[in-house]
Design a protein around this motif. Sequence first.
Motif, PDB file in Angstrom:
ATOM      1  N   ALA A  23     -29.929  -6.468  52.366  1.00 47.16           N
ATOM      2  CA  ALA A  23     -28.651  -6.574  51.663  1.00 47.16           C
ATOM      3  C   ALA A  23     -28.830  -7.581  50.532  1.00 47.16           C
ATOM      4  O   ALA A  23     -28.910  -8.779  50.754  1.00 47.16           O
ATOM      5  N   GLY A  24     -28.962  -7.133  49.340  1.00 45.23           N
ATOM      6  CA  GLY A  24     -29.146  -8.025  48.205  1.00 45.23           C
ATOM      7  C   GLY A  24     -30.592  -8.373  47.928  1.00 45.23           C
ATOM      8  O   GLY A  24     -30.885  -9.161  47.041  1.00 45.23           O
ATOM      9  N   ASN A  25     -31.525  -7.817  48.712  1.00 47.76           N
ATOM     10  CA  ASN A  25     -32.961  -8.036  48.494  1.00 47.76           C
ATOM     11  C   ASN A  25     -33.291  -9.527  48.414  1.00 47.76           C
ATOM     12  O   ASN A  25     -33.937  -9.997  47.494  1.00 47.76           O
ATOM     13  N   LYS A  26     -32.825 -10.290  49.412  1.00 42.65           N
ATOM     14  CA  LYS A  26     -32.937 -11.747  49.405  1.00 42.65           C
ATOM     15  C   LYS A  26     -34.071 -12.224  50.320  1.00 42.65           C
ATOM     16  O   LYS A  26     -34.161 -11.829  51.478  1.00 42.65           O
ATOM     17  N   LEU A  27     -34.928 -13.111  49.810  1.00 44.72           N
ATOM     18  CA  LEU A  27     -36.008 -13.707  50.588  1.00 44.72           C
ATOM     19  C   LEU A  27     -35.424 -14.702  51.597  1.00 44.72           C
ATOM     20  O   LEU A  27     -34.693 -15.614  51.205  1.00 44.72           O
ATOM     21  N   VAL A  28     -35.714 -14.507  52.889  1.00 38.95           N
ATOM     22  CA  VAL A  28     -35.201 -15.420  53.914  1.00 38.95           C
ATOM     23  C   VAL A  28     -36.324 -16.123  54.675  1.00 38.95           C
ATOM     24  O   VAL A  28     -36.060 -17.023  55.470  1.00 38.95           O
ATOM     25  N   GLY A  29     -37.582 -15.730  54.428  1.00 37.29           N
ATOM     26  CA  GLY A  29     -38.689 -16.392  55.105  1.00 37.29           C
ATOM     27  C   GLY A  29     -39.999 -15.666  54.899  1.00 37.29           C
ATOM     28  O   GLY A  29     -40.105 -14.775  54.051  1.00 37.29           O
ATOM     29  N   GLU A  30     -40.994 -16.069  55.709  1.00 35.51           N
ATOM     30  CA  GLU A  30     -42.304 -15.438  55.659  1.00 35.51           C
ATOM     31  C   GLU A  30     -42.887 -15.358  57.059  1.00 35.51           C
ATOM     32  O   GLU A  30     -42.606 -16.198  57.913  1.00 35.51           O
ATOM     33  N   ALA A  31     -43.716 -14.340  57.260  1.00 31.55           N
ATOM     34  CA  ALA A  31     -44.557 -14.221  58.449  1.00 31.55           C
ATOM     35  C   ALA A  31     -45.982 -14.484  57.973  1.00 31.55           C
ATOM     36  O   ALA A  31     -46.498 -13.744  57.135  1.00 31.55           O
ATOM     37  N   ILE A  32     -46.576 -15.563  58.488  1.00 31.11           N
ATOM     38  CA  ILE A  32     -47.850 -16.048  57.972  1.00 31.11           C
ATOM     39  C   ILE A  32     -48.890 -16.035  59.085  1.00 31.11           C
ATOM     40  O   ILE A  32     -48.668 -16.616  60.151  1.00 31.11           O
ATOM     41  N   PRO A  33     -50.055 -15.402  58.847  1.00 30.97           N
ATOM     42  CA  PRO A  33     -51.083 -15.421  59.889  1.00 30.97           C
ATOM     43  C   PRO A  33     -51.574 -16.851  60.122  1.00 30.97           C
ATOM     44  O   PRO A  33     -51.746 -17.619  59.177  1.00 30.97           O
ATOM     45  N   SER A  34     -51.768 -17.193  61.390  1.00 35.17           N
ATOM     46  CA  SER A  34     -52.234 -18.533  61.737  1.00 35.17           C
ATOM     47  C   SER A  34     -53.671 -18.725  61.279  1.00 35.17           C
ATOM     48  O   SER A  34     -54.509 -17.847  61.454  1.00 35.17           O
ATOM     49  N   ASP A  35     -53.954 -19.872  60.698  1.00 36.59           N
ATOM     50  CA  ASP A  35     -55.330 -20.214  60.347  1.00 36.59           C
ATOM     51  C   ASP A  35     -56.019 -20.932  61.502  1.00 36.59           C
ATOM     52  O   ASP A  35     -57.188 -21.268  61.419  1.00 36.59           O
ATOM     53  N   ALA A  43     -43.802 -18.366  61.759  1.00 35.81           N
ATOM     54  CA  ALA A  43     -42.540 -17.934  61.157  1.00 35.81           C
ATOM     55  C   ALA A  43     -42.042 -19.065  60.268  1.00 35.81           C
ATOM     56  O   ALA A  43     -41.751 -20.157  60.751  1.00 35.81           O
ATOM     57  N   ALA A  44     -41.975 -18.805  58.975  1.00 34.47           N
ATOM     58  CA  ALA A  44     -41.491 -19.792  58.009  1.00 34.47           C
ATOM     59  C   ALA A  44     -40.109 -19.357  57.537  1.00 34.47           C
ATOM     60  O   ALA A  44     -39.931 -18.233  57.073  1.00 34.47           O
ATOM     61  N   VAL A  45     -39.140 -20.238  57.675  1.00 32.03           N
ATOM     62  CA  VAL A  45     -37.754 -19.947  57.319  1.00 32.03           C
ATOM     63  C   VAL A  45     -37.460 -20.577  55.963  1.00 32.03           C
ATOM     64  O   VAL A  45     -37.674 -21.778  55.772  1.00 32.03           O
ATOM     65  N   ALA A  46     -36.988 -19.762  55.015  1.00 34.05           N
ATOM     66  CA  ALA A  46     -36.658 -20.271  53.684  1.00 34.05           C
ATOM     67  C   ALA A  46     -35.426 -21.170  53.756  1.00 34.05           C
ATOM     68  O   ALA A  46     -34.431 -20.830  54.378  1.00 34.05           O
ATOM     69  N   ASP A  47     -35.541 -22.325  53.125  1.00 33.18           N
ATOM     70  CA  ASP A  47     -34.435 -23.286  53.056  1.00 33.18           C
ATOM     71  C   ASP A  47     -34.288 -23.686  51.593  1.00 33.18           C
ATOM     72  O   ASP A  47     -35.199 -24.292  51.033  1.00 33.18           O
ATOM     73  N   PRO A  48     -33.172 -23.342  50.972  1.00 35.05           N
ATOM     74  CA  PRO A  48     -33.021 -23.625  49.547  1.00 35.05           C
ATOM     75  C   PRO A  48     -33.083 -25.111  49.201  1.00 35.05           C
ATOM     76  O   PRO A  48     -33.360 -25.476  48.065  1.00 35.05           O
ATOM     77  N   ARG A  49     -32.876 -25.982  50.176  1.00 36.87           N
ATOM     78  CA  ARG A  49     -32.898 -27.424  49.912  1.00 36.87           C
ATOM     79  C   ARG A  49     -34.289 -28.020  50.016  1.00 36.87           C
ATOM     80  O   ARG A  49     -34.599 -28.999  49.364  1.00 36.87           O
ATOM     81  N   GLN A  50     -35.148 -27.458  50.885  1.00 37.77           N
ATOM     82  CA  GLN A  50     -36.450 -28.101  51.093  1.00 37.77           C
ATOM     83  C   GLN A  50     -37.623 -27.145  51.182  1.00 37.77           C
ATOM     84  O   GLN A  50     -38.668 -27.500  51.698  1.00 37.77           O
ATOM     85  N   GLY A  51     -37.492 -25.942  50.692  1.00 36.49           N
ATOM     86  CA  GLY A  51     -38.610 -25.003  50.714  1.00 36.49           C
ATOM     87  C   GLY A  51     -38.638 -24.212  52.009  1.00 36.49           C
ATOM     88  O   GLY A  51     -37.764 -23.394  52.240  1.00 36.49           O
ATOM     89  N   TYR A  52     -39.608 -24.507  52.858  1.00 38.55           N
ATOM     90  CA  TYR A  52     -39.744 -23.799  54.123  1.00 38.55           C
ATOM     91  C   TYR A  52     -39.723 -24.760  55.299  1.00 38.55           C
ATOM     92  O   TYR A  52     -40.216 -25.881  55.209  1.00 38.55           O
ATOM     93  N   SER A  53     -39.166 -24.277  56.391  1.00 46.54           N
ATOM     94  CA  SER A  53     -39.280 -24.931  57.696  1.00 46.54           C
ATOM     95  C   SER A  53     -39.969 -23.919  58.599  1.00 46.54           C
ATOM     96  O   SER A  53     -39.841 -22.712  58.411  1.00 46.54           O
ATOM     97  N   PHE A  54     -40.714 -24.409  59.586  1.00 44.72           N
ATOM     98  CA  PHE A  54     -41.449 -23.545  60.493  1.00 44.72           C
ATOM     99  C   PHE A  54     -40.789 -23.536  61.861  1.00 44.72           C
ATOM    100  O   PHE A  54     -40.334 -24.573  62.344  1.00 44.72           O
ATOM    101  N   VAL A  55     -40.747 -22.362  62.492  1.00 45.15           N
ATOM    102  CA  VAL A  55     -40.217 -22.246  63.843  1.00 45.15           C
ATOM    103  C   VAL A  55     -41.295 -22.747  64.797  1.00 45.15           C
ATOM    104  O   VAL A  55     -42.417 -22.251  64.797  1.00 45.15           O
ATOM    105  N   CYS A  56     -40.942 -23.758  65.578  1.00 38.51           N
ATOM    106  CA  CYS A  56     -41.852 -24.359  66.551  1.00 38.51           C
ATOM    107  C   CYS A  56     -41.337 -24.049  67.956  1.00 38.51           C
ATOM    108  O   CYS A  56     -40.168 -24.290  68.261  1.00 38.51           O
ATOM    109  N   VAL A  57     -42.217 -23.499  68.794  1.00 36.71           N
ATOM    110  CA  VAL A  57     -41.852 -23.150  70.165  1.00 36.71           C
ATOM    111  C   VAL A  57     -42.338 -24.262  71.098  1.00 36.71           C
ATOM    112  O   VAL A  57     -43.523 -24.615  71.094  1.00 36.71           O
ATOM    113  N   THR A  58     -41.408 -24.816  71.872  1.00 34.30           N
ATOM    114  CA  THR A  58     -41.738 -25.848  72.851  1.00 34.30           C
ATOM    115  C   THR A  58     -41.204 -25.411  74.207  1.00 34.30           C
ATOM    116  O   THR A  58     -40.560 -24.363  74.319  1.00 34.30           O
ATOM    117  N   GLU A  59     -41.427 -26.225  75.228  1.00 32.03           N
ATOM    118  CA  GLU A  59     -40.902 -25.881  76.554  1.00 32.03           C
ATOM    119  C   GLU A  59     -39.377 -25.870  76.580  1.00 32.03           C
ATOM    120  O   GLU A  59     -38.763 -25.268  77.449  1.00 32.03           O
TER     121      GLU A  59
END
Length: 91
Positions: A23-35, A43-59
């Motif tokens: 809807a609106g062809n809007k960039l909301v993040g990226e899927a990046i292969p792990s190095d 999973a990188a989430v686009a944040d207009p204030r600070q670029g990208y934040s990464f989803v971190c999985v913890t217990e």
Amino acid sequence: MARKLTLVSRNDGSDAFWVVDQAGNKLVGEAIPSDVHRGRWRAAVADPRQGYSFVCVTERGETLVDYSQVGTETFSSPQDAMAAVARHRIV
């Protein structure tokens, strides 16, 4: 109303994908292969204030962090990373 997200190849030789809201062809993040872990994705989430934040999985579940670190390379496919972006999207 749920928004439809799609993966779009970045076509830059990196095997990474943009996560785009159709809807609106809007960039909301990226899927990046792990190095670090072959066959895993970040999973990188686009944040207009600070670029990208990464989803971190913890217990305790998932949280957003400012940089890629342990716990951010846990997704098994680009589709799983896209689903994580959908859960945490900012834009």
